[in-house]
Design a protein around this motif. Structure first.
Motif, PDB file in Angstrom:
ATOM      1  N   GLN A  27      19.121  -3.282  15.430  1.00 14.76           N
ATOM      2  CA  GLN A  27      17.894  -2.549  15.722  1.00 14.76           C
ATOM      3  C   GLN A  27      18.111  -1.333  16.617  1.00 14.76           C
ATOM      4  O   GLN A  27      17.193  -0.554  16.808  1.00 14.76           O
ATOM      5  N   VAL A  28      19.317  -1.166  17.143  1.00 12.80           N
ATOM      6  CA  VAL A  28      19.593  -0.057  18.070  1.00 12.80           C
ATOM      7  C   VAL A  28      20.970   0.513  17.769  1.00 12.80           C
ATOM      8  O   VAL A  28      21.936  -0.241  17.561  1.00 12.80           O
ATOM      9  N   ARG A  29      21.045   1.815  17.744  1.00 10.17           N
ATOM     10  CA  ARG A  29      22.324   2.528  17.616  1.00 10.17           C
ATOM     11  C   ARG A  29      22.383   3.575  18.709  1.00 10.17           C
ATOM     12  O   ARG A  29      21.412   4.300  18.943  1.00 10.17           O
ATOM     13  N   ILE A  30      23.533   3.667  19.391  1.00 10.05           N
ATOM     14  CA  ILE A  30      23.731   4.653  20.453  1.00 10.05           C
ATOM     15  C   ILE A  30      24.655   5.729  19.904  1.00 10.05           C
ATOM     16  O   ILE A  30      25.828   5.469  19.613  1.00 10.05           O
ATOM     17  N   ASP A  31      24.117   6.927  19.763  1.00 18.38           N
ATOM     18  CA  ASP A  31      24.823   8.011  19.089  1.00 18.38           C
ATOM     19  C   ASP A  31      25.656   8.806  20.074  1.00 18.38           C
ATOM     20  O   ASP A  31      25.183   9.173  21.161  1.00 18.38           O
ATOM     21  N   MET A  32      26.905   9.074  19.696  1.00 15.65           N
ATOM     22  CA  MET A  32      27.844   9.827  20.526  1.00 15.65           C
ATOM     23  C   MET A  32      28.758  10.625  19.599  1.00 15.65           C
ATOM     24  O   MET A  32      29.821  10.137  19.213  1.00 15.65           O
ATOM     25  N   PRO A  33      28.380  11.800  19.181  1.00 23.05           N
ATOM     26  CA  PRO A  33      29.155  12.544  18.186  1.00 23.05           C
ATOM     27  C   PRO A  33      30.627  12.679  18.585  1.00 23.05           C
ATOM     28  O   PRO A  33      30.951  13.083  19.702  1.00 23.05           O
ATOM     29  N   ASN A  34      31.529  12.319  17.648  1.00 26.44           N
ATOM     30  CA  ASN A  34      32.962  12.416  17.890  1.00 26.44           C
ATOM     31  C   ASN A  34      33.679  12.480  16.552  1.00 26.44           C
ATOM     32  O   ASN A  34      33.113  12.147  15.512  1.00 26.44           O
ATOM     33  N   LYS A  35      34.916  12.924  16.575  1.00 19.79           N
ATOM     34  CA  LYS A  35      35.680  13.120  15.353  1.00 19.79           C
ATOM     35  C   LYS A  35      35.973  11.813  14.630  1.00 19.79           C
ATOM     36  O   LYS A  35      36.196  11.813  13.419  1.00 19.79           O
ATOM     37  N   GLN A  36      35.986  10.721  15.351  1.00 21.30           N
ATOM     38  CA  GLN A  36      36.299   9.438  14.737  1.00 21.30           C
ATOM     39  C   GLN A  36      35.066   8.749  14.161  1.00 21.30           C
ATOM     40  O   GLN A  36      35.193   7.706  13.517  1.00 21.30           O
ATOM     41  N   ALA A  37      33.889   9.318  14.389  1.00 20.19           N
ATOM     42  CA  ALA A  37      32.631   8.786  13.832  1.00 20.19           C
ATOM     43  C   ALA A  37      32.394   7.336  14.235  1.00 20.19           C
ATOM     44  O   ALA A  37      31.946   6.514  13.434  1.00 20.19           O
ATOM     45  N   VAL A  38      32.697   7.002  15.488  1.00 18.62           N
ATOM     46  CA  VAL A  38      32.423   5.663  15.998  1.00 18.62           C
ATOM     47  C   VAL A  38      31.274   5.741  16.999  1.00 18.62           C
ATOM     48  O   VAL A  38      30.965   6.809  17.537  1.00 18.62           O
ATOM     49  N   TYR A  39      30.656   4.600  17.250  1.00 17.19           N
ATOM     50  CA  TYR A  39      29.510   4.563  18.134  1.00 17.19           C
ATOM     51  C   TYR A  39      29.305   3.127  18.600  1.00 17.19           C
ATOM     52  O   TYR A  39      30.012   2.206  18.188  1.00 17.19           O
ATOM     53  N   MET A  40      28.309   2.912  19.456  1.00 17.84           N
ATOM     54  CA  MET A  40      27.924   1.575  19.884  1.00 17.84           C
ATOM     55  C   MET A  40      26.625   1.200  19.184  1.00 17.84           C
ATOM     56  O   MET A  40      25.783   2.063  18.932  1.00 17.84           O
ATOM     57  N   HIS A  41      26.474  -0.088  18.896  1.00 23.59           N
ATOM     58  CA  HIS A  41      25.269  -0.489  18.161  1.00 23.59           C
ATOM     59  C   HIS A  41      24.996  -1.972  18.333  1.00 23.59           C
ATOM     60  O   HIS A  41      25.817  -2.739  18.854  1.00 23.59           O
ATOM     61  N   ASP A  42      23.824  -2.364  17.862  1.00 25.24           N
ATOM     62  CA  ASP A  42      23.383  -3.748  17.805  1.00 25.24           C
ATOM     63  C   ASP A  42      24.016  -4.409  16.583  1.00 25.24           C
ATOM     64  O   ASP A  42      24.726  -3.750  15.806  1.00 25.24           O
ATOM     65  N   THR A  43      23.761  -5.679  16.372  1.00 21.83           N
ATOM     66  CA  THR A  43      24.260  -6.369  15.186  1.00 21.83           C
ATOM     67  C   THR A  43      23.373  -7.567  14.900  1.00 21.83           C
ATOM     68  O   THR A  43      22.869  -8.206  15.835  1.00 21.83           O
ATOM     69  N   PRO A  44      23.142  -7.882  13.627  1.00 20.27           N
ATOM     70  CA  PRO A  44      22.409  -9.107  13.328  1.00 20.27           C
ATOM     71  C   PRO A  44      23.256 -10.369  13.490  1.00 20.27           C
ATOM     72  O   PRO A  44      22.727 -11.470  13.564  1.00 20.27           O
ATOM     73  N   SER A  45      24.568 -10.204  13.551  1.00 21.43           N
ATOM     74  CA  SER A  45      25.485 -11.344  13.707  1.00 21.43           C
ATOM     75  C   SER A  45      25.924 -11.419  15.155  1.00 21.43           C
ATOM     76  O   SER A  45      26.906 -10.780  15.548  1.00 21.43           O
ATOM     77  N   LYS A  46      25.216 -12.179  15.941  1.00 20.31           N
ATOM     78  CA  LYS A  46      25.449 -12.196  17.387  1.00 20.31           C
ATOM     79  C   LYS A  46      26.303 -13.365  17.849  1.00 20.31           C
ATOM     80  O   LYS A  46      26.561 -13.501  19.046  1.00 20.31           O
ATOM     81  N   SER A  47      26.737 -14.220  16.942  1.00 20.03           N
ATOM     82  CA  SER A  47      27.499 -15.393  17.364  1.00 20.03           C
ATOM     83  C   SER A  47      28.848 -15.023  17.973  1.00 20.03           C
ATOM     84  O   SER A  47      29.374 -15.759  18.813  1.00 20.03           O
ATOM     85  N   LEU A  48      29.413 -13.878  17.557  1.00 14.93           N
ATOM     86  CA  LEU A  48      30.725 -13.485  18.079  1.00 14.93           C
ATOM     87  C   LEU A  48      30.680 -13.152  19.561  1.00 14.93           C
ATOM     88  O   LEU A  48      31.721 -13.150  20.228  1.00 14.93           O
TER      89      LEU A  48
END
Length: 589
Positions: A346-367
Motif C-alpha cells: 500500500q506504500v512505495r517510497i520513491d527515490m530516483p536512482n540509476k538502479q531503479a530500486v526503492y523501499m516499499h510495503d508488501t502483502p507478504s509480511k511473514s518474512l
C-alpha cells in the motif's frame, strides 16, 4: 338511594356490554400496546402478536416492531459480515527484534572511526587473536563451564567486559551483561545465553573481523552522501532501515533485502515522493524469468494477479494476443493494479536512482519475523512502512491543505480510497543503501554482520591490502576502465583492459613492492615511465582504481555506489567461507 348506587355500580358493565365488537377490539388493542410500551424489557403477552396482526394501523405498535426487527436482522447478519471482513483483514504483523541503539550505523564519522577500529583489530591479530570455543558450547546464566575463562578473555579484549572483571568459570550476571553487549554488536538476539549463534560469532577469527572493517571502510571511499539533519540509512547486511534525525536513530525498522543472486545495490539518492496505493510496473528481468514461464503453464495468471499488458500509447493488450512461447511479452509494459494484493503493498517510497530500486510495503509480511531476511529481488521491503512514511511526511501539508498533517489517520483514510496518491516532499530527504559488514561507531564499539553477498573475502588473498570482490588488486598505477564483471577484479586483471597495453594477465610482478613497475608505454627497452600519483586515482569520484597503497587499507578505492554488477554476482564468485552464515544455524540462543 340503593337503586341509585346499584345503577352506578352496574354502569361500567353496561358500558362494556354496550360497546360494539370493533370498539372493544380497539380498546383491548390499545391496552396491549400500552402494556408493551410501558414495559419494553418484559416479554409481550401471548395474544399480542394476534392483536397486532389485526390492528396493523395502530401507531404505537409500529415503532416497537421496527426497533426489534432490525436488531434481530443485525444479530443474524453480524457473523456473516464479520467473516467477510475477516477475509480482507491483514494478520497481525510479527517482526524480528532489532536493536534499540540510538547510534546510527552511518554518520559522517563512520569512515574514520572504522579505519581506526581496523588498526585496533590488526593489533589483536598481531597479538594472536582469541581462542576458539567449542562449537557445541551451550551455557545458561548461573551455570559454569571450563571454556568460560577463554570467553572472558575474548570479551575483555574486544571491550564488552571490563579488563579488571574477576576470572572464574561461571556465567554470572556481569558476564551475562557482557554477552548481551556482544550479541547487540553482532545483530543477534540479546538473550545473554551462550548458544550456537553466539558461539559461531565468537569463533570468527580476528583476522576476518579486521578484513570486514577494512573492506567496509574501503567501500565508503568516493562517497558523496549528503548528510542532513534528517536522512535514511539501509545497511544491507543488517536488513534494517534507520530514520536518523539530528544524529539520533529515532526509528529502526526490520527490512527484507535482496537475495545473494539478486543483490540490493549500494546507492545514494534522495527521497522525493511517498506513493499511496501504488501500481507496480514489472521489470523486464522479472517478465522474462518469471512471468513468461508462468503464463506458459497458467494462462490465467495475469488476470488473477490483476496485471495488465500495455502497448504503445498505454493501450491495453489482451494476453491471449501474445505469443508466450517467445519473449515478445518483454516488449510490452506489464503493470499491476493498486490494491491490497499489489506486490508493492500500500506504500512505495520513491527515490530516483540509476538502479531503479526503492523501499516499499508488501502483502507478504511473514518474512519480517525471520532473523535472516535476504529474499527480495533487490528492492527493500520495510515493516511498518506506513510509520516510516509518516516520519518522512512530517513537514508536508496534509490532505486538507496548510495547517493539516499526514498522521496515521490521514494516511489510512487515503489508502482506504484505493486510489493512487503521490505525495511530494517539500524538502527531499537523503537516503543511502550501504554494505557495511564491519563498522565502528563514535562510542568506540565495533559492529559486525554476516557477509551475505560474499564480497569481503578476496579470491586471491593479498596481505596488507583491503581487497574485496569489487575492489581491483594493486596491479597498475592507472585505471582507465571499470572491469565489466567482478571476475576480472578478483583475478587481478584490471590493468589488462587499458587500451594500447598487451601484457599477459600474469605479467605484472605482484611480488615486487613497487606499484610503478607496470608501465603503459610500449614494451621497448627504455627507462620506466614514472607512475601516476596515487591521489589522482582516488580523486576520481567513485571510479574503480587499479591500485592502492599496500600499506594503508584505507586508501583502497571502491566502485561508485550505483555500480552493482559486481555485487549482484559476487556471491557466486567469492563464497563467504570464513564467516559462518546464521542462515545455516538454528536460533537456539
Amino acid at each position: 338511594m340503593l337503586s341509585r348506587h346499584r345503577t352506578v355500580a352496574l354502569r361500567p358493565h353496561r358500558l362494556r356490554a354496550g360497546l360494539s365488537p370493533l370498539a372493544l377490539l380497539w380498546v383491548l388493542g390499545g391496552a396491549a400496546t400500552a402494556q408493551v410500551s410501558g414495559a419494553p424489557e418484559a416479554p409481550a403477552p401471548a395474544k399480542a402478536p394476534k392483536i397486532e396482526s389485526l390492528t396493523t394501523t395502530t401507531a404505537p405498535a409500529t415503532p416497537a416492531v421496527q426497533a426489534i426487527a432490525p436488531g434481530a436482522a443485525e444479530a443474524t447478519a453480524a457473523p456473516a459480515a464479520a467473516q467477510a471482513r475477516k477475509s480482507r483483514e491483514l494478520p497481525p504483523l510479527v517482526v524480528a527484534r532489532v536493536s534499540a541503539d540510538p547510534v546510527p550505523t552511518l554518520s559522517p564519522a563512520t569512515f574514520l572511526d572504522t579505519l581506526r577500529m581496523a588498526d585496533r583489530y590488526q593489533a589483536m591479530v598481531d597479538a594472536g587473536g582469541w581462542t576458539a570455543l567449542p562449537a557445541d558450547l551451550v551455557v545458561k546464566p548461573g551455570a559454569g563451564h571450563p571454556a568460560i575463562p577463554a570467553l572472558r578473555k575474548h570479551l575483555a579484549l574486544v571491550g564488552d567486559l571490563a579488563a579488571d572483571a574477576p576470572m572464574n568459570d561461571q556465567l554470572d550476571a556481569t558476564l551475562v551483561a557482557a554477552v548481551k553487549a556482544f550479541q547487540a554488536r553482532h545483530g543477534l538476539p540479546e538473550t545473554g545465553l551462550i548458544g550456537r549463534q553466539t558461539v559461531a560469532a565468537l569463533n570468527v577469527p580476528a583476522a576476518t573481523r579486521q578484513r570486514q572493517l577494512a573492506a567496509s571502510a574501503a567501500r565508503q571511499i568516493g562517497s558523496n552522501f549528503a548528510y542532513g539533519d534528517r536522512y535514511v540509512v539501509v545497511n544491507i547486511p543488517s536488513a534494517t532501515v534507520e530514520a536518523v534525525d539530528h544524529g539520533v536513530v529515532v526509528r529502526r525498522y526490520v527490512a527484507v533485502v535482496g537475495k545473494p543472486d539478486k543483490a540490493t545495490p549500494r546507492i545514494e539518492a534522495r527521497i522525493t515522493d511517498v506513493n499511496l496505493n501504488p501500481t507496480w510496473t514489472l521489470p523486464v528481468s522479472i517478465i522474462k524469468k518469471e512471468i513468461i514461464p508462468k503464463m506458459r503453464k497458467d494462462p490465467g495468471y495475469l488476470a488473477r494477479e490483476r496485471i495488465r499488458i500495455l502497448g504503445p500509447g498505454g493501450v491495453e493488450v489482451d494476453p491471449t494476443a501474445i505469443d508466450w512461447s517467445s519473449e515478445k511479452a518483454a516488449n510490452y509494459t506489464l503493470r499491476q493494479d493498486s490494491g491490497l494484493d499489489n506486490s508493492l503493498g500500500q506504500v512505495r517510497i520513491d527515490m530516483p536512482n540509476k538502479q531503479a530500486v526503492y523501499m516499499h510495503d508488501t502483502p507478504s509480511k511473514s518474512l519480517f519475523a525471520r532473523e535472516v531476511r535476504f529474499h527480495s529481488h533487490g528492492c527493500v521491503r520495510v515493516a511498518q512502512v506506513k510509520e516510516l512514511a509518516g516520519w518522512l511526511l512530517e513537514s508536508t501539508p496534509g490532505p486538507n491543505g496548510p495547517g493539516s498533517t499526514w498522521g496515521p489517520i490521514e494516511i489510512e483514510t487515503s489508502i482506504a480510497t484505493n486510489e493512487r496518491l503521490d505525495i511530494k516532499l517539500p524538502k527531499q530527504i537523503p537516503v543511502t543503501f550501504v554494505y557495511l559488514t564491519g563498522y565502528a561507531t563514535p562510542d568506540g564499539r565495533a559492529h559486525f554482520r554476516d557477509d551475505i553477498y560474499g564480497i569481503d573475502s578476496p579470491a586471491v588473498p593479498m596481505p596488507d591490502v583491503a581487497a574485496t570482490g569489487t575492489i581491483a588488486p594493486p596491479t597498475a598505477p592507472k585505471s582507465a576502465a571499470v572491469p565489466a564483471t567482478p571476475k576480472a577484479s578478483s583475478t587481478g586483471s584490471a590493468s589488462a583492459r587499458t587500451p594500447g597495453d598487451k601484457p599477459s594477465l600474469a605479467s605484472p610482478p605482484l611480488a615486487k613492492p613497487s606499484l610503478a613497475k607496470p608501465s603503459l608505454a610500449k614494451p621497448v627497452q627504455a627507462a620506466p615511465v614514472p607512475p601516476k600519483p596515487v591521489p589522482k586515482v582516488i580523486a576520481d569520484k567513485g571510479a574503480v582504481p587499479g591500485a592502492a597503497p599496500a600499506q594503508s587499507p584505507g586508501k583502497a578505492a571502491a566502485p561508485r555506489p550505483t555500480s552493482t554488477g559486481a555485487e549482484k554476482t559476487a556471491g557466486d564468485l567469492v563464497p563467504p567461507g570464513s564467516i559462518p552464515s546464521r542462515a545455516a544455524l538454528p536460533p537456539t540462543d
